[in-house]
Design an enzyme around this catalytic site. Structure first.
Site, PDB file in Angstrom:
ATOM      1  N   GLY C 234      43.710 -53.153  -9.413  1.00  0.00           N
ATOM      2  CA  GLY C 234      43.057 -52.340 -10.430  1.00  0.00           C
ATOM      3  C   GLY C 234      42.591 -51.025  -9.840  1.00  0.00           C
ATOM      4  O   GLY C 234      43.169 -50.547  -8.863  1.00  0.00           O
ATOM      5  N   SER C 235      41.539 -50.492 -10.399  1.00  0.00           N
ATOM      6  CA  SER C 235      41.095 -49.165  -9.975  1.00  0.00           C
ATOM      7  C   SER C 235      40.357 -49.236  -8.632  1.00  0.00           C
ATOM      8  O   SER C 235      39.787 -50.263  -8.271  1.00  0.00           O
ATOM      9  CB  SER C 235      40.164 -48.562 -11.023  1.00  0.00           C
ATOM     10  N   THR C 236      40.374 -48.122  -7.922  1.00  0.00           N
ATOM     11  CA  THR C 236      39.661 -48.036  -6.655  1.00  0.00           C
ATOM     12  C   THR C 236      38.161 -48.238  -6.878  1.00  0.00           C
ATOM     13  O   THR C 236      37.486 -48.913  -6.092  1.00  0.00           O
ATOM     14  CB  THR C 236      39.937 -46.675  -5.994  1.00  0.00           C
ATOM     15  N   GLU C 237      37.665 -47.689  -7.978  1.00  0.00           N
ATOM     16  CA  GLU C 237      36.243 -47.808  -8.297  1.00  0.00           C
ATOM     17  C   GLU C 237      35.808 -49.281  -8.355  1.00  0.00           C
ATOM     18  O   GLU C 237      34.829 -49.686  -7.725  1.00  0.00           O
ATOM     19  CB  GLU C 237      36.037 -47.127  -9.650  1.00  0.00           C
ATOM     20  N   GLY C 239      37.534 -51.818  -7.214  1.00  0.00           N
ATOM     21  CA  GLY C 239      37.846 -52.435  -5.929  1.00  0.00           C
ATOM     22  C   GLY C 239      36.692 -52.298  -4.952  1.00  0.00           C
ATOM     23  O   GLY C 239      36.335 -53.242  -4.231  1.00  0.00           O
ATOM     24  N   GLU C 256      44.550 -54.101  -4.303  1.00  0.00           N
ATOM     25  CA  GLU C 256      45.672 -53.195  -4.569  1.00  0.00           C
ATOM     26  C   GLU C 256      45.150 -52.212  -5.600  1.00  0.00           C
ATOM     27  O   GLU C 256      44.982 -52.558  -6.765  1.00  0.00           O
ATOM     28  CB  GLU C 256      46.872 -54.007  -5.070  1.00  0.00           C
ATOM     29  N   GLU C 387      43.629 -39.814 -10.127  1.00  0.00           N
ATOM     30  CA  GLU C 387      44.697 -40.615 -10.715  1.00  0.00           C
ATOM     31  C   GLU C 387      44.594 -40.496 -12.234  1.00  0.00           C
ATOM     32  O   GLU C 387      43.576 -40.874 -12.824  1.00  0.00           O
ATOM     33  CB  GLU C 387      44.536 -42.075 -10.283  1.00  0.00           C
TER      34      GLU C 387
END
Lengths: 290, 305, 475
Positions: C234-237, C239, C256, C387
């Site tokens: 999912g999103s880096t945030e 994560g 990921e 992104e």
């Protein structure tokens, strides 16, 4: 011959940073005592700015070290073993003083340390074979996966095993082609100082390995929160700081080797966990056709 | 724009962007999944019929065979008067006169293969005489073959000069240059041969003689379509493409039309700029057209020639 | 002449859509105790089905079921037997491919061409590949006796709902773990059908559990103390939140996350294929792809010509009904995502980039965004850094290979990258210097179960696929 006829030249211990031996930019130092409480020497008390400088040095050294051939890195690490072999006595002295073990035990530690450098020297050009792969994809493509060094690794060295433990956490970083900023054992920093001298007189390029002495709890947060640090080994983190360090590391999605509940027995064969931890697997696809 | 000396010609052709075979074939595969249904299919079928060079190139061809081919060319499906005529009838030079005679008054052109078709193995004089024979017999389109041997040996000037000479011998007749892509080896060479022919004055670049396998394939036609598209981008001129050999079914033909539409562009969706060289394709197009119109499948034996 | 392709819609009825779906816990579909959600078709914004969601108690029940199954059944089972279950599931996914493809297209909005040709077959292939690993783990180079971690909690995104579920389930189950999977809030259906397939295949109860719900369910799952491992895509945030949450727990984690991939086109590239690769790189799945080639870096001598070809090609993309077999670009998955794309594109305008929009026709209703290209983009602009996760391409130029690499790696992300050149040595030189988990040279967006996929830097850690991917599921 009288033993009191000569005053020994006491060493002034410094940091090993970017291939040189500076004092801490803070100008601070701290007393180092043996296990019996006797003052051994003063060590440099590194500051957050020393961490910053060390990371910058490690970052700067990365392209050349990661870009060197694996064969070359192997030779450099083997050279570290050779030089340490030549300083076996001095290293054993420091281990005796730092860890309070017998001379015989200390010699065994130094020998194991030398052997560990040799072990990792042999790994440099095997990591890709063991961790990489050729991927049989369903299509007209050549597809390979190769381990590449993750970048700058922050290492909080084991607090107990001041030379063998230190080597066991530093050498794998260097073997894969990553560069390191190490905070040495806080109470037992002098073997790290010897190792720094060994590294400096081996062929390890400046900045590839940087050894800081000082208070782990003070320096660690700066490593954990530094966006240019790719991975962090918490093996020597003070127990009450480990969770906070992991949290700080998360903010840049840093790879973290968590703090184990007890310090590992570094006389055991190390396995390849640390080699694997500092490699990113890069997969490259290319079509095959005319 | 270009002197025909060996050096600059070779340098230009080898300076063309390369073709990545895998990428090309992926694009072809993706376009093949276009689903052409309903009205689009019917329009596609009629368009394909109107683009056919109805071809007979057999040693056993007779005036009678050519005559019946011409009859079918004018009225492909006698029961369905709205079926358009095909674009041309394609024959050997010695039968061109017979075709001209039978097609007089129709929109159907006569095309003749020339230049020692299909191998191209003869002297320049014989090839030019062959061309003149066809033109004098009334053929308005000439399908020549390039000298693949010279091309593969790197004698690009020889190939270029020969096309120029044949073009001259054609007079007002349109020149289609057959690259025989199945003998060229790589897509890069197909692209170079395409540009070589365009530079030398080809009105149409054509894939194959139909005498060797593989004949026309979709990836190769993609390259030819890219060449005429890029030629247009560069010069403003429209040149054509002919896919010949191996195209037998309506499904095949529609895939080619999708390629014409999406690789070169809709401007090429005309018999003036795209042709099918085929002998058996027409039958299947007519069969599918009837099935579409009547809602049931016809007896193959009763459709077309 | 213009030749308009008549609509060629796949029948929505093939999806076998039911009015309601329920969580799958302990081998049964049960009433979830969370508030049910309505999943909608983004192409029409009409509701598709009611979906029961999980409460904290349901999360607890699922983790307990997974624990019991792991300890009593799945862990002790021989690899050969585990393999056969996975093979069965892989086969049935292939058998029910058409149904799954239509269902996925309805729920997600992506074109049927992609669900049919990519999502579903790749999911089946992933299960099939990993099935074969189950009884060969001691030969995988993971140590002499690799042991499962235990219970895995997996949270997957909405962009490849079935495929991402398969990417988690296949390696987890092959290595002897059991799993609790949370599909995305907006795309829960295909994972629930996959659960049904698993149940029909006789997979022992509790080995696979599926818990629909929103982010709160995901948070409850990844924070659950009964897990041994968390796998998140999912999103880096999010994560980062998860990594923080797991700090000090010792639980294994793979992430990921997002990406901002560069697609580098050198002047000596095979231009026609590079155009295709750039188009595929950013417009595949409406750009809802973490590894999307959202930054085009084109070498200056060919920049103008390349962009002309690119725009011409993009103008031919057919945007519309995702069920139409001729649709190239489908619907944006949710209104929230559409708004994010609109906002970021507006930021591009505001920062001075030049926007070009495909002249394609858009459907009158539903969530759509036309293929868009920004030129005159600078490295500092938001559209070059953030992104977008939509069909928006930012174009930058470069002069030398060093400059290309410098621009490509000037991002905290490091998931994927593309390189286009006919010169092999330059392709490899560039690939070695791009900080990315996957480098596609003269191709883009290729996936295979044997090829590890995953990122560096803020794109996360851990790999999915291949021998390397198994590592994340064993001790």
């Amino acid at each position: 011959m009288s033993t009191e006829s000569r005053v020994t030249v006491a060493k002034t211990h410094k940091l090993y940073l970017n291939g040189a031996f500076p004092r801490s930019e803070s100008g601070r130092s701290y007393p180092v005592r043996d296990t019996g409480g006797r003052l051994l020497a003063h060590a440099a008390l590194a500051s957050r700015k020393d961490v910053r400088d060390a990371v910058a040095a490690a970052r700067g050294a990365l392209p050349r070290w990661s870009g060197a051939t694996a064969y070359n890195r192997g030779q450099v690490l083997y050279r570290v073993a050779e030089v340490l072999e030549g300083r076996r006595e001095q290293a054993a002295d420091e281990v005796v003083a730092a860890e309070g073990v017998s001379r015989r035990e200390a010699t065994a530690v130094v020998d194991a340390t030398i052997d560990r450098w040799v072990w990792y020297a042999g790994w440099t050009d095997k990591v890709a074979t063991v961790l990489g792969s050729v991927n049989p994809v369903a299509g007209p493509y050549e597809c390979t996966s190769t381990p590449v060094p993750t970048g700058v690794v922050g290492v909080l060295a084991p607090q107990g095993s001041s030379l063998l433990g230190l080597t066991s956490v530093l050498a794998p970083v260097l073997a894969v082609g990553a560069t390191a900023v190490v905070v040495a054992s806080q109470e037992r920093p002098l073997p790290a100082v010897v190792l720094g001298e060994v590294l400096a007189t081996s062929d390890v390029p400046a900045g590839v390995a940087n050894l800081l002495t000082g208070r782990t709890a003070e320096l660690a947060p700066w490593l954990a929160s530094h966006a240019e640090v790719a991975a962090l080994d918490l093996v020597g983190a003070p127990g009450d700081t480990a969770v906070d360090l992991e949290r700080a590391a998360a903010d840049s999605v840093m790879r973290v080797l968590p703090r184990p509940t007890a310090e590992p027995d570094f006389t055991e064969p190390p396995g390849i966990g640390r080699l694997r931890a500092y490699c990113e697997i890069t997969t490259v696809w290319h079509p095959v056709g005319t | 724009m270009l002197r025909s000396d060996e050096h600059s010609l070779s340098r230009f052709l080898h300076g063309l962007p390369g073709v990545d075979a895998v990428g090309l074939e992926r694009r072809v595969a993706a376009l093949q999944t276009r689903s052409i249904k309903g009205d689009a299919k019917l329009r596609g079928i009629d368009l394909a019929i109107s683009m056919i060079d109805l071809t007979t190139l057999e040693g056993a061809d007779t005036p009678g065979k050519v005559a019946s081919l011409c009859a079918q060319a004018r009225r492909p499906d006698p029961d369905q008067p709205d079926v358009p005529p095909v674009a041309a009838v394609c024959v050997y030079p010695d039968l061109a006169g017979r075709a001209v005679e039978r097609l007089r008054g129709s929109s159907v052109a006569v095309a003749a293969v020339a230049t020692a078709f299909p191998s191209g193995r003869s002297s320049r004089e014989v090839k030019l005489a062959d061309t003149r024979l066809a033109v004098e017999a009334g053929a308005s389109e000439i399908d020549m073959v390039i000298d693949r041997g010279a091309f593969l040996a790197g004698d690009l000037t020889a190939v270029f000069d020969e096309i120029v000479a044949v073009k001259q011998a054609c007079g007002r007749a349109h020149l289609k240059v057959i690259l025989e892509t199945g003998e060229l080896g790589t897509y890069d060479d197909v692209r170079r041969a395409s540009w070589l022919a365009l530079l030398a004055g080809a009105d149409v670049i054509k894939t194959s003689t139909g005498k060797i396998s593989p004949a026309s394939t979709l990836p190769v036609v993609h390259i030819l379509l890219q060449a005429v598209r890029d030629w247009h981008r560069l010069t403003g001129e429209y040149r054509g493409v002919k896919a010949a050999g191996g195209i037998r079914s309506t499904k095949d033909a529609l895939r080619y039309l999708v390629a014409v539409n999406e690789v070169a562009g809709p401007a090429w969706l005309t018999p003036a700029l795209f042709r099918f060289g085929a002998s058996s394709l027409l039958g299947d197009l007519l069969l599918q057209r009837r099935a579409k119109a009547s809602g049931h499948y016809e007896n193959r034996a009763r459709v077309g020639a | 002449m213009t030749w308009t392709y008549a609509p060629a819609p796949e029948s929505a009825a093939l999806a076998g859509l039911r009015p309601s779906y329920r969580p799958f816990i302990g081998g049964e579909f049960v009433d979830g105790h969370g508030e049910s959600l309505t999943t909608v078709n983004p192409a029409t914004e009409e509701p598709l089905a009611e979906v029961g969601t999980a409460s904290d108690a349901d999360v607890d029940a699922a983790v307990t079921a997974a624990r019991t199954a792991q300890e009593k059944v799945w862990g002790p089972m021989s690899g050969t037997e585990r393999a056969k279950y996975l093979f069965r599931i892989a086969r049935v996914v292939a058998e029910r491919a058409r149904e799954l493809a239509v269902l996925e297209t309805l729920d997600n909005g992506k074109p049927i061409r992609e669900t049919r040709d990519v999502d579903v077959p790749t999911a089946s292939a992933h299960l099939f590949h990993h099935a074969g690993w189950a009884d060969k783990l001691e030969h995988a180079g993971l140590g002499p006796a690799p042991a499962p971690l235990g219970v895995v909690g997996a949270v997957v995104p909405w962009n490849f709902p079935l495929l991402m579920a398969a990417w988690k389930i296949a390696p987890a189950l092959a290595t002897g773990n059991t799993i609790v999977l949370k599909p995305a809030e907006t795309t829960p259906l295909s994972a629930l059908v996959l659960a049904e397939i698993a149940a029909d295949a006789g997979l022992p109860p509790g080995v696979l559990n599926v818990l629909p719900g929103d982010g709160a369910v995901g948070a409850a799952l990844v924070g659950h103390g009964g897990l041994d491992k968390v796998a998140f895509t999912g999103s880096t945030e999010v994560g980062i939140q998860i990594q923080r949450r797991l700090a000090g727990t010792g639980r294994a984690l793979t992430l990921e996350l997002g990406g901002k991939a560069a697609n580098i086109v050198y002047s000596d590239a095979a231009l026609d294929q590079a155009v295709e690769g750039v188009v595929d790189g950013i417009f595949f799945n409406q750009g809802h792809v973490c590894c999307a080639g959202s930054r085009l870096l084109v070498q200056e001598p060919i920049a103008e010509e390349f962009l002309e070809r690119l725009r011409e090609r993009i103008a031919g993309l057919r945007v519309g009904d995702p069920l139409d077999k001729n649709t190239d670009v489908g619907a944006i998955n949710s209104r929230a995502q559409l708004e994010r794309i609109v906002d970021l594109a507006a930021a591009g305008d505001a920062e001075g980039a030049q926007r070009w929009t495909s002249p394609c026709a858009l459907p009158e209703r539903g969530l759509f965004f036309p293929p868009t290209v920004f030129t005159e983009v600078e490295q500092t602009m938001r559209i070059a850094r953030e992104e977008i996760f939509g069909p928006v391409l930012s174009v930058l130029t470069f002069r030398t290979p060093d400059e290309a690499v410098a621009k490509a790696t000037n991002t905290p992300y490091g998931l994927s990258a593309g390189v286009w050149t006919e010169k092999g040595s330059k392709a490899l030189w560039t690939a070695q210097r791009l900080r990315a988990g996957v480098v596609w040279a003269n191709t883009f967006n290729r996936f295979d179960p044997t090829a590890p996929f995953g990122g560096t830097g803020e794109s996360g850690f851990g790999r999915e696929g291949g021998r390397t991917g198994l590592q994340a599921y064993v001790r």
